[in-house]
Enzyme design. Sequence first.
Site, mmCIF file in Angstrom:
data_model
loop_
_atom_site.group_PDB
_atom_site.id
_atom_site.type_symbol
_atom_site.label_atom_id
_atom_site.label_comp_id
_atom_site.label_asym_id
_atom_site.label_seq_id
_atom_site.Cartn_x
_atom_site.Cartn_y
_atom_site.Cartn_z
ATOM 1 C CB ALA A 11 18.660 -36.543 -18.709
ATOM 2 C CB ALA A 12 16.033 -37.387 -22.832
ATOM 3 N NE ARG A 22 15.836 -22.549 -23.548
ATOM 4 C CZ ARG A 22 15.886 -22.720 -23.206
ATOM 5 N NH1 ARG A 22 15.440 -23.148 -21.346
ATOM 6 N NH2 ARG A 22 16.837 -24.287 -22.997
ATOM 7 C CB CYS A 43 25.226 -38.009 -13.132
ATOM 8 S SG CYS A 43 24.005 -38.322 -14.332
ATOM 9 C CG ASN A 307 20.883 -33.394 -20.256
ATOM 10 O OD1 ASN A 307 19.697 -31.954 -19.950
ATOM 11 N ND2 ASN A 307 21.596 -34.104 -19.556
#
Length: 456
Positions: A11-12, A22, A43, A307
Amino acid sequence: MKKIVIIGGVAAGAKAAAKAKRLLPEAEINLYTDDTHVSYSSCGMPYYIEGNFDDYKMLLVRSPEEFEAQGIHIHLRHRAAKIIPYCKQVLIEDLESKKAALVDYDKLIIATGARAFVPPIKNANLPNVFTLRKIEDAIAIKEKALSSKHATIVGGGYIGIELLEAFVKQNLYVTLVEYSPNIMSIFDDDMSELILNQLNSINNGKFEILTSNLVTEFSGDTNGVNGVRTSTGKYFDTDFVVVCTGVVPNVDIAREAGIVLSETGAIKVNEKMETSECDIYACGDCVDENLLISNTRIWLPLGSNANKEGRCAAMNACGFEDNFYGVLGSAVTRCLGFTMSMTGLSVKKAKQLGFEPIFASVTKYDKVGYMPDVNNITLKLIADKTTRQLIGGQAVGVGDADKRINTLTSALLAKLTVDEFLNNDLTYAPPYSPTIDPLLNAAQILQNKLNNQAED
Ligand SMILES: Cc1cc2nc3c(=O)[nH]c(=O)nc-3n(C[C@H](O)[C@H](O)[C@H](O)COP(=O)(O)OP(=O)(O)OC[C@H]3O[C@@H](n4cnc5c(N)ncnc54)[C@H](O)[C@@H]3O)c2cc1C
């Protein structure tokens, strides 16, 4: 060209990689993970096991090929073995070829997450004793569940009760064994008891929850586990076991590099996700958080936090200032139609932190009583007696509990008092809420309590 190296990619780490690219399209971004998958929804694994969808690939958020197409290089099955801060290098081991190489970085983001903790249970290494952390675990558990009749879950926290639902839905008989007197003991005892009673009330002989029982031993042989023994002398047969007794942060590599850890045992970071070492950031389950209500450290290994922290680490590593100030401790889960949700401090935690908690509980319909899908929720609202500030809330029920807790989070963030919160202009229409929402109703009772007036 800036070299950004990321360790860990669920996730992280995955979030940090995507955000960094980006922000700095020219940067060279390499993500190393010892895992066989990257960027996936841990999850969602209980819902995959439950059979909501058949293909585990639905859990994958972004494939290595998709990352590559964006210019992010993903190195699966590559373990970061050592960080050398003074050389700005990481020693990477290729787990397939067994070769190792030093990799340079300008900025390093550690997102090594957490791993399952298994307490000392005799024969815990027998086949078919699982933990659930990675996609391979989910695949193996589901495969075993589909050919079994009796599942055992050790631990009655979030993952344990999500798996209880999953196995019941897969038509297994389930025994859940919990050491403490209550399941979901992160909630206050009155709410945990309610959860246990509610689950037991819908139990159609499909499961058994054994509280105040410590699993001491598994029996079995090379074919796998076949029995469970507990501290109260109980013994029962089982086809497989999932141990859900918590997680510990993966901090070895950070500790060995001299990076300062927090009193919680996770990596210590500031609000820019900077560690104690220059140009090294950390995010996700390997770091701890500031608990906003008390300004104390807390380790809350949640995907929601991971996140946000991954994004913040990437922003700062790329030279764009961003701050992650902390968490409230909001969480939600579901088991067999019941929602359990909380935010802020429980009464027991508030007392530990020196607050003087006062609370009101209500059990109310979640919408107007004549609506066909009306259900009850029990809501507990907590304030500090001296400041009258709202400091926490818990909601349980078949009805829409989560909506009330998510409303409360904004009040906690804004540090509203009960009196200020009562001005909240919540929506009303029969399919959504009674005329006075249960949350405002609880706040009215709490205000009366604070004013020493009779409840109404
Ligand atoms: C079954 C389950 C259900 C969950 N449900 C929820 C939920 O409903 N809501 C919620 O908010 N959270 C939930 N969580 C928690 C959430 O999944 C985690 O908080 C989230 O995955 C943390 O992400 P992370 O990237 O920080 O760490 P992890 O997911 O732990 O990923 C870290 C990665 O780094 C790799 N790694 C570790 N060390 C190294 C190294 N030295 N070199 C290379 N790679 C390394 C690991 O193998 C792993 O792949 C759930 C977790 C599980 C297991």
